[in-house]
Write a protein that holds these residues in place. Structure first.
Motif, PDB file in Angstrom:
ATOM      1  N   ASP A  80       6.257 -30.646  49.541  1.00 43.23           N
ATOM      2  CA  ASP A  80       7.150 -30.644  50.705  1.00 43.23           C
ATOM      3  C   ASP A  80       6.347 -30.958  51.959  1.00 43.23           C
ATOM      4  O   ASP A  80       5.611 -30.104  52.458  1.00 43.23           O
ATOM      5  CB  ASP A  80       7.825 -29.284  50.844  1.00 43.23           C
ATOM      6  CG  ASP A  80       8.946 -29.278  51.884  1.00 43.23           C
ATOM      7  OD1 ASP A  80       8.803 -29.957  52.921  1.00 43.23           O
ATOM      8  OD2 ASP A  80       9.954 -28.586  51.662  1.00 43.23           O
ATOM      9  N   PRO A  81       6.460 -32.170  52.485  1.00 44.78           N
ATOM     10  CA  PRO A  81       5.621 -32.544  53.635  1.00 44.78           C
ATOM     11  C   PRO A  81       5.869 -31.705  54.876  1.00 44.78           C
ATOM     12  O   PRO A  81       4.980 -31.546  55.707  1.00 44.78           O
ATOM     13  CB  PRO A  81       5.985 -34.018  53.875  1.00 44.78           C
ATOM     14  CG  PRO A  81       7.317 -34.214  53.198  1.00 44.78           C
ATOM     15  CD  PRO A  81       7.330 -33.268  52.045  1.00 44.78           C
ATOM     16  N   SER A  82       7.059 -31.136  55.014  1.00 45.21           N
ATOM     17  CA  SER A  82       7.351 -30.347  56.214  1.00 45.21           C
ATOM     18  C   SER A  82       6.591 -29.036  56.230  1.00 45.21           C
ATOM     19  O   SER A  82       6.315 -28.476  57.303  1.00 45.21           O
ATOM     20  CB  SER A  82       8.856 -30.078  56.324  1.00 45.21           C
ATOM     21  OG  SER A  82       9.303 -29.215  55.290  1.00 45.21           O
ATOM     22  N   LEU A  83       6.247 -28.502  55.044  1.00 45.61           N
ATOM     23  CA  LEU A  83       5.521 -27.237  54.972  1.00 45.61           C
ATOM     24  C   LEU A  83       4.072 -27.403  54.537  1.00 45.61           C
ATOM     25  O   LEU A  83       3.231 -26.548  54.824  1.00 45.61           O
ATOM     26  CB  LEU A  83       6.230 -26.277  54.011  1.00 45.61           C
ATOM     27  CG  LEU A  83       7.465 -25.561  54.568  1.00 45.61           C
ATOM     28  CD1 LEU A  83       8.202 -24.817  53.463  1.00 45.61           C
ATOM     29  CD2 LEU A  83       7.082 -24.590  55.688  1.00 45.61           C
ATOM     30  N   ALA A  84       3.774 -28.488  53.843  1.00 44.82           N
ATOM     31  CA  ALA A  84       2.420 -28.672  53.321  1.00 44.82           C
ATOM     32  C   ALA A  84       1.382 -28.725  54.428  1.00 44.82           C
ATOM     33  O   ALA A  84       0.216 -28.366  54.214  1.00 44.82           O
ATOM     34  CB  ALA A  84       2.361 -29.946  52.475  1.00 44.82           C
ATOM     35  N   ASN A  85       1.781 -29.158  55.593  1.00 42.30           N
ATOM     36  CA  ASN A  85       0.829 -29.281  56.705  1.00 42.30           C
ATOM     37  C   ASN A  85       0.897 -28.113  57.686  1.00 42.30           C
ATOM     38  O   ASN A  85       0.299 -28.180  58.766  1.00 42.30           O
ATOM     39  CB  ASN A  85       1.082 -30.598  57.454  1.00 42.30           C
ATOM     40  CG  ASN A  85       0.825 -31.806  56.582  1.00 42.30           C
ATOM     41  OD1 ASN A  85      -0.139 -31.830  55.808  1.00 42.30           O
ATOM     42  ND2 ASN A  85       1.689 -32.809  56.675  1.00 42.30           N
ATOM     43  N   GLN A  86       1.602 -27.067  57.324  1.00 42.99           N
ATOM     44  CA  GLN A  86       1.684 -25.895  58.198  1.00 42.99           C
ATOM     45  C   GLN A  86       0.440 -25.020  57.998  1.00 42.99           C
ATOM     46  O   GLN A  86       0.312 -24.313  57.010  1.00 42.99           O
ATOM     47  CB  GLN A  86       2.952 -25.097  57.891  1.00 42.99           C
ATOM     48  CG  GLN A  86       4.234 -25.768  58.319  1.00 42.99           C
ATOM     49  CD  GLN A  86       4.318 -25.954  59.823  1.00 42.99           C
ATOM     50  OE1 GLN A  86       3.944 -25.069  60.584  1.00 42.99           O
ATOM     51  NE2 GLN A  86       4.802 -27.103  60.245  1.00 42.99           N
ATOM     52  N   THR A  87      -0.465 -25.096  58.931  1.00 41.20           N
ATOM     53  CA  THR A  87      -1.741 -24.388  58.774  1.00 41.20           C
ATOM     54  C   THR A  87      -1.597 -22.880  58.849  1.00 41.20           C
ATOM     55  O   THR A  87      -2.494 -22.150  58.424  1.00 41.20           O
ATOM     56  CB  THR A  87      -2.738 -24.842  59.852  1.00 41.20           C
ATOM     57  OG1 THR A  87      -2.174 -24.590  61.155  1.00 41.20           O
ATOM     58  CG2 THR A  87      -3.033 -26.334  59.713  1.00 41.20           C
ATOM     59  N   ASN A  88      -0.474 -22.390  59.372  1.00 36.46           N
ATOM     60  CA  ASN A  88      -0.286 -20.947  59.493  1.00 36.46           C
ATOM     61  C   ASN A  88       0.401 -20.335  58.281  1.00 36.46           C
ATOM     62  O   ASN A  88       0.636 -19.136  58.238  1.00 36.46           O
ATOM     63  CB  ASN A  88       0.520 -20.617  60.757  1.00 36.46           C
ATOM     64  CG  ASN A  88       0.332 -19.177  61.188  1.00 36.46           C
ATOM     65  OD1 ASN A  88      -0.734 -18.597  61.026  1.00 36.46           O
ATOM     66  ND2 ASN A  88       1.382 -18.583  61.729  1.00 36.46           N
ATOM     67  N   LEU A  89       0.725 -21.156  57.282  1.00 37.14           N
ATOM     68  CA  LEU A  89       1.279 -20.663  56.022  1.00 37.14           C
ATOM     69  C   LEU A  89       0.178 -20.754  54.978  1.00 37.14           C
ATOM     70  O   LEU A  89      -0.259 -21.848  54.609  1.00 37.14           O
ATOM     71  CB  LEU A  89       2.490 -21.498  55.606  1.00 37.14           C
ATOM     72  CG  LEU A  89       3.162 -21.119  54.282  1.00 37.14           C
ATOM     73  CD1 LEU A  89       3.721 -19.704  54.337  1.00 37.14           C
ATOM     74  CD2 LEU A  89       4.269 -22.111  53.936  1.00 37.14           C
ATOM     75  N   GLN A  90      -0.284 -19.592  54.509  1.00 35.07           N
ATOM     76  CA  GLN A  90      -1.467 -19.548  53.657  1.00 35.07           C
ATOM     77  C   GLN A  90      -1.210 -18.741  52.392  1.00 35.07           C
ATOM     78  O   GLN A  90      -0.353 -17.845  52.370  1.00 35.07           O
ATOM     79  CB  GLN A  90      -2.625 -18.890  54.425  1.00 35.07           C
ATOM     80  CG  GLN A  90      -3.003 -19.565  55.724  1.00 35.07           C
ATOM     81  CD  GLN A  90      -3.673 -20.905  55.501  1.00 35.07           C
ATOM     82  OE1 GLN A  90      -4.252 -21.144  54.445  1.00 35.07           O
ATOM     83  NE2 GLN A  90      -3.595 -21.774  56.479  1.00 35.07           N
ATOM     84  N   PRO A  91      -1.980 -18.992  51.318  1.00 32.78           N
ATOM     85  CA  PRO A  91      -1.923 -18.091  50.165  1.00 32.78           C
ATOM     86  C   PRO A  91      -2.525 -16.732  50.495  1.00 32.78           C
ATOM     87  O   PRO A  91      -1.985 -15.697  50.121  1.00 32.78           O
ATOM     88  CB  PRO A  91      -2.762 -18.806  49.098  1.00 32.78           C
ATOM     89  CG  PRO A  91      -2.885 -20.213  49.566  1.00 32.78           C
ATOM     90  CD  PRO A  91      -2.834 -20.167  51.055  1.00 32.78           C
TER      91      PRO A  91
END
Length: 642
Positions: free
Chosen positions: A164-175
């Motif tokens: 999902d390109p809209s979320l894949a580049n969200q640096t503040n969403l992490q494992p």
């Protein structure tokens, strides 16, 4: 703080293994860490009400119950800041964590979406938050805006966003993230519902991996990278948290959410235990038979803050875990509920007794609001809510009413204390719309409910067009129709138990509490009061799409049905003990609030060009011998006088 870059779990584990420094696996000495935590805050910027029922409150002249305000974001801010300051003063490492579901739950969210939560939660000094299912209720866009606005990382180790390109580049969403305290590294990873697509609206390109296997893979990757102290902040519910603890080695602490469980003994307030089988900070032995996992969760609706201190051995294993949840209350004590008059102030004697009682409890605390946060809410957000409450959201057209076509009547028991109610044998016109709104909302959110059953006492008035307005206002729904603000819940019962529930609730309403009478959607049946007790329910059918759709079928005794209701009666209150005693699975707390849902439902009808009309209630009511119902059955001017 060290933030691990977002990779697939397998890749993260391989890189961590290749980069591992064996010296990092050695912890020089025992380590202690304090964690303050919240979960399922659901946009409750303002306080709610809390009743001390059957608490040890008495004076020489009386025994009494007390109501006060509880929670709200400004009180959370005060408590979290105080906990962090106390830890700093004592030199104790400290974390503040959120177990997910900040979205939904109030008009603030309806109007502001994630904006208000992002601003206010950022002021609380959170170190991390798990992704809750309700964070996806508006699709990916609202979550993305939230991620970009908050000043803390949002975690989900078992959510694959790579496609999902809209979320894949969200640096503040992490494992996961790693924090370091005096040379000791602490890993914090997020875990979300593996079945997220069935109860929320995540993007179609997202995938959700197994909770247990993902948790173990993440722990293994962190261990390989020299991180031995590991916290899981989760939004999967207490039962699944316990499943992880029993099947995964190496999670030291689980800070949970989703099940809205206020762990601990609150029987001193008449609230019982949050969970009958699990204490706050209970230690669960992992499958290796050696390591242990401490489990905590802090209730719901911004009412409580949990605080736990975890002691680690030199090799990073938990050797002690203790703490408690604390309900954050006001000092605005009231009591003696009087119908149509509300609660009244305490006498000076009762006030003193209440203050003395509160001062002796360790799980409630009078907490002042953070003034800065209260000012933001009152200045920037409350005016928007107030303006919305005055807006007309829909219209009424009760063509069957010969007197007032702009009122859908409400009655607690058909034909008794009718207050202007319609057909004496069919029940509440207003109630069936409330129940229908529950089915509509929950099924749109993926909960797959078969029916709704709620209590007429939770519906407080007719649905009317107030004088001077051109239609129904949001403020009327909030302030008159559904002012208790009950959460929607889902309970599973077998068909035979549904039958018993309805009959016992009706009998309880006749003899004990008129508000217990059921009002429902997607059901039809006859209550025959002339039949023997226990055999009064006849022709019970479930009707997908509503009674008027006509697609009804007999309820089967052994089939399990999913029932929408409110959280109050889902807990077995007011004659609905079958909900709690015979449920086939744990009650699901949706996070949706009944009055918010009713507003959305009316708005939806309006966008479809529809008014609120009289719906078939599905009930045929034949009174018990000796009871009376008011005649005539049709509405007339005489019986419309309140």
């Amino acid at each position: 703080m060290l933030i691990k870059t977002k990779l697939s779990l397998a890749a993260a584990a391989i890189l961590a293994l290749s980069a591992c420094d064996n010296d990092n696996n050695i912890q020089a000495e025992p380590f202690q860490l304090t964690i303050a935590h919240i979960n399922d805050t659901h946009s409750n910027f303002d306080p709610r009400s809390l009743d001390f029922v059957n608490a040890d409150l008495s004076t020489e002249s009386s025994n009494f119950d007390v109501r006060t305000s509880v929670g709200g974001y400004p009180r959370l801010a005060t408590q979290l800041k105080a906990a962090r300051a106390a830890a700093a003063e004592s030199g104790m490492p400290f974390l503040a964590l959120h177990g997910g579901d900040a979205f939904q739950g109030s008009l603030y969210f309806n109007l502001l979406k994630g904006e208000g939560n992002a601003r206010l939660l950022s002021q609380m000094g959170l170190d991390a938050m798990a992704v809750g299912n309700h964070e996806f209720d508006l699709g990916n866009d609202a979550l993305i805006a939230f991620l970009e606005d908050v000043n803390f990382p949002v975690l989900a180790a078992n959510m694959d966003v790579s496609a999902d390109p809209s979320l894949a580049n969200q640096t503040n969403l992490q494992p996961y993230v790693v924090k370091e305290f005096n040379g000791v590294r602490v890993g914090i990873f997020g875990l979300v519902l593996e079945d997220m697509p069935t109860i929320s609206s995540p993007g179609e390109l997202l995938t959700f991996e197994s909770e247990v296997s993902s948790a173990q893979a993440t722990v293994d990757a962190l261990h390989a990278d020299g991180v031995n102290n590991i916290i899981m902040v989760s939004h999967i519910g207490l039962d699944r948290d316990l499943r992880v603890a029993n099947n995964v080695n190496g999670v030291d602490l689980i800070v949970g959410g989703h099940s809205h469980t206020l762990l601990g003994d609150f029987s001193n307030l008449g609230l019982g235990n949050g969970d009958a089988n699990t204490d706050y900070a209970e230690l669960i032995t992992n499958p290796d038979g050696q390591s242990k996992t401490c489990v905590v969760q802090a209730g719901e609706y911004a009412q409580a803050v949990g605080q736990v201190t975890v002691s680690f051995s030199a090799n990073g294993e938990v050797i002690n875990c203790e703490g408690r949840n604390t309900l954050l209350i006001g000092s605005d004590f009231l009591h003696e509920y009087v119908e149509d008059a509300g609660r009244i102030a305490l006498s000076s004697e009762d006030q003193t007794a209440t203050e003395n009682f509160v001062s002796k409890q360790n799980n409630i605390a009078v907490t002042t609001e953070d003034l800065t946060m209260r000012a933001i809410i009152d200045t920037d957000y409350l005016p928007q809510v107030a303006a919305f409450q005055g807006q007309v959201i829909g219209t009424i057209n009760d063509a069957n009413d010969p007197v007032d076509t702009q009122q859908l009547d409400h009655v607690r028991i058909p034909g008794k204390n009718r207050g202007g109610a319609s057909l004496a044998g069919t029940g509440s016109e207003a109630g069936v719309h409330v129940a229908t709104s529950m089915v509509w909302k929950l099924n749109n959110a993926g909960y797959k409910v078969d029916m709704a059953i709620t209590n007429t006492g939770g519906v407080r008035d007719h649905i009317i067009v107030e004088q001077g307005n051109s239609g129904v206002t949001a403020g009327y729904i909030m302030g008159s129709l559904l002012y208790f603000s009950n959460q929607l819940a889902v309970v599973e019962l077998k068909g035979l138990d549904v039958k018993d529930l309805l009959e016992t609730a009706i009998d309880y309403a006749r003899t004990t509490s008129s508000g217990a009478f059921p009002t429902f959607a997607n059901l039809q049946f006859t209550y025959n009061g002339t039949a023997a007790e226990g055999k009064r329910l006849e022709s019970l059918q479930v009707c997908p799409g509503g009674v008027e759709a006509g697609n009804c079928a007999n309820i089967e005794d052994e089939t399990v049905y999913r029932i929408a209701t409110n959280a109050y009666i889902a807990a077995g209150r007011d004659g609905y003990s079958i909900f709690s005693e015979r449920a086939q699975s744990a009650t699901v707390n949706s996070g949706f609030v009944d009055n918010e849902v009713m507003i959305e439902y009316i708005q939806y009808l309006t966008t479809e060009g529809k008014a609120l009309v009289e719906l078939a209630t599905g009930l045929t009511y034949i009174p018990v011998a000796g009871d009376s119902i008011d005649d005539p059955l049709l509405k007339t001017q005489d019986n419309l006088n309140l």
